[in-house]
Design an enzyme around this catalytic site. Structure first.
Site, PDB file in Angstrom:
ATOM      1  N   HIS A 172       0.814  -1.215   0.000  1.00 48.44           N
ATOM      2  CA  HIS A 172       0.000   0.000   0.000  1.00 48.44           C
ATOM      3  C   HIS A 172       0.848   1.266   0.000  1.00 48.44           C
ATOM      4  O   HIS A 172       0.314   2.383  -0.104  1.00 48.44           O
ATOM      5  CB  HIS A 172      -1.010  -0.007   1.161  1.00 48.44           C
ATOM      6  CG  HIS A 172      -0.447   0.325   2.498  1.00 48.44           C
ATOM      7  ND1 HIS A 172      -0.166  -0.624   3.462  1.00 48.44           N
ATOM      8  CD2 HIS A 172      -0.141   1.514   3.056  1.00 48.44           C
ATOM      9  CE1 HIS A 172       0.289  -0.022   4.549  1.00 48.44           C
ATOM     10  NE2 HIS A 172       0.309   1.277   4.325  1.00 48.44           N
ATOM     11  N   GLU A 182      23.437   9.956   4.888  1.00 47.83           N
ATOM     12  CA  GLU A 182      22.329   9.537   4.044  1.00 47.83           C
ATOM     13  C   GLU A 182      22.811   9.072   2.663  1.00 47.83           C
ATOM     14  O   GLU A 182      23.781   9.604   2.120  1.00 47.83           O
ATOM     15  CB  GLU A 182      21.332  10.689   3.848  1.00 47.83           C
ATOM     16  CG  GLU A 182      20.719  11.224   5.132  1.00 47.83           C
ATOM     17  CD  GLU A 182      21.507  12.364   5.748  1.00 47.83           C
ATOM     18  OE1 GLU A 182      20.957  13.083   6.589  1.00 47.83           O
ATOM     19  OE2 GLU A 182      22.706  12.534   5.373  1.00 47.83           O
ATOM     20  N   ASP A 239      -0.074  -7.676   1.839  1.00 44.00           N
ATOM     21  CA  ASP A 239       0.372  -6.278   1.783  1.00 44.00           C
ATOM     22  C   ASP A 239       1.901  -6.215   1.890  1.00 44.00           C
ATOM     23  O   ASP A 239       2.462  -5.869   2.929  1.00 44.00           O
ATOM     24  CB  ASP A 239      -0.293  -5.485   2.914  1.00 44.00           C
ATOM     25  CG  ASP A 239      -0.008  -3.992   2.829  1.00 44.00           C
ATOM     26  OD1 ASP A 239       0.469  -3.535   1.772  1.00 44.00           O
ATOM     27  OD2 ASP A 239      -0.254  -3.293   3.829  1.00 44.00           O
ATOM     28  N   GLY A 253       2.565   7.015   9.107  1.00 42.23           N
ATOM     29  CA  GLY A 253       3.926   7.295   8.674  1.00 42.23           C
ATOM     30  C   GLY A 253       4.861   6.123   8.866  1.00 42.23           C
ATOM     31  O   GLY A 253       5.967   6.094   8.331  1.00 42.23           O
ATOM     32  N   SER A 301       4.004   2.980   8.080  1.00 39.22           N
ATOM     33  CA  SER A 301       3.641   1.952   7.109  1.00 39.22           C
ATOM     34  C   SER A 301       4.858   1.431   6.361  1.00 39.22           C
ATOM     35  O   SER A 301       5.738   2.200   5.957  1.00 39.22           O
ATOM     36  CB  SER A 301       2.663   2.515   6.081  1.00 39.22           C
ATOM     37  OG  SER A 301       1.377   2.585   6.602  1.00 39.22           O
ATOM     38  N   GLY A 302       4.896   0.114   6.146  1.00 40.34           N
ATOM     39  CA  GLY A 302       5.992  -0.488   5.400  1.00 40.34           C
ATOM     40  C   GLY A 302       7.247  -0.734   6.207  1.00 40.34           C
ATOM     41  O   GLY A 302       8.178  -1.384   5.739  1.00 40.34           O
TER      42      GLY A 302
END
Length: 261
Positions: free
Chosen positions: A65, A89, A111, A206, A208-209
């Site tokens: 998603h 980074e 998912d 925020g 998610s994943g």
């Protein structure tokens, strides 16, 4: 997560089934760069919207998603503070998005998504990979697992952290998670639940994943829920061990095609 408040999504604590974002509630800021496998998935305007985890130098695992389209996403490894340039980074553009072919946005089943990077990340003291569980491996109820992310730090979604946050959560049995007092049968065999019976600690908008790591391996991907840190509704994660064969075969088939070309 794709959180579904009674009127909001765990994927963020937003109205409706918003798939975008969730964040860590009831957690703390870890030692900078101590969680080296996590990545921030951002828009090309550098807005964080999902987390993910490196599983090798070229591939990231996240939630299906979180798919915003190849041209609208970038991956940041080695980050800690989203508001400060730290020099650690690594910014890489995605080359390929591979959401699970049976992902169902209505039920949130399957998912999970793989992201192939255009260039390899450089593994160093700030960036490393997450180990995967074997196919079908299970994690015992009550085991403490760590979920991390840059998601909201309160269920209302009003507090956004600048630095990475993390929290440890116990695994909840599918039986309890699927009870009529909780998700009432909506938890499939491809999902994993984690949270405290008292609530107060969870992933949120925020996150998610992002990675749920148990016993040193990536057992879960932040997927969905109802609200954030609700005692009645634990967080729901994609059970990575159910997809180990798919992960391996997807990566292998990509490299096989490349070698033929």
């Amino acid at each position: 997560m794709l959180f579904i408040f009674i009127s909001a999504s765990f994927c963020g604590c937003v109205t409706g089934l918003d798939i975008a974002q969730q964040r860590i509630v009831g957690g703390y800021a870890p030692v900078p760069h101590s969680i080296k496998y996590i990545v921030s998935i951002q828009t090309t305007e550098r807005q964080h919207f999902c987390g993910g985890a490196l599983i090798n130098k070229y591939w990231v695992i996240t939630a299906a998603h979180c798919d915003q389209g190849l041209s609208k996403m970038m991956i940041i490894a080695g980050d800690y503070s989203l508001t400060i340039y730290e020099g650690t980074e690594q910014e890489i553009m995605p080359q390929l998005l591979v959401p699970h072919p049976e992902y169902n946005s209505t039920t949130n089943n399957n998912d999970i998504m793989l992201i192939k990077l255009r260039a390899p990340v450089y593994l160093n003291s700030y960036v490393s990979i997450a180990l995967l569980p074997r196919q079908g491996a299970s994690i015992v109820e009550g085991s403490l697992c760590r979920v991390s992310g840059w998601g909201y730090t309160s269920p209302s979604g009003s507090q956004i952290p600048s630095t990475l946050r993390t929290v440890k959560l116990p695994i909840v049995s599918t039986q309890r998670c699927n009870s009529s007092e909780s998700f009432n049968g909506d938890i499939t065999e491809n999902m994993l639940c984690a949270g405290y019976s008292t609530g107060g600690k969870d992933a949120c908008q925020g996150d998610s994943g992002g990675p749920l790591v148990c016993e040193g391996r990536l057992y879960g991907v932040v997927s969905w829920g109802r609200g954030c840190a609700d005692a009645q509704f634990p967080g729901v994660y994609t059970a990575v061990s159910k997809f180990r064969r798919w992960i391996d075969s997807t990566i292998f088939s990509y490299y096989s095609r490349c070698n033929k070309d």
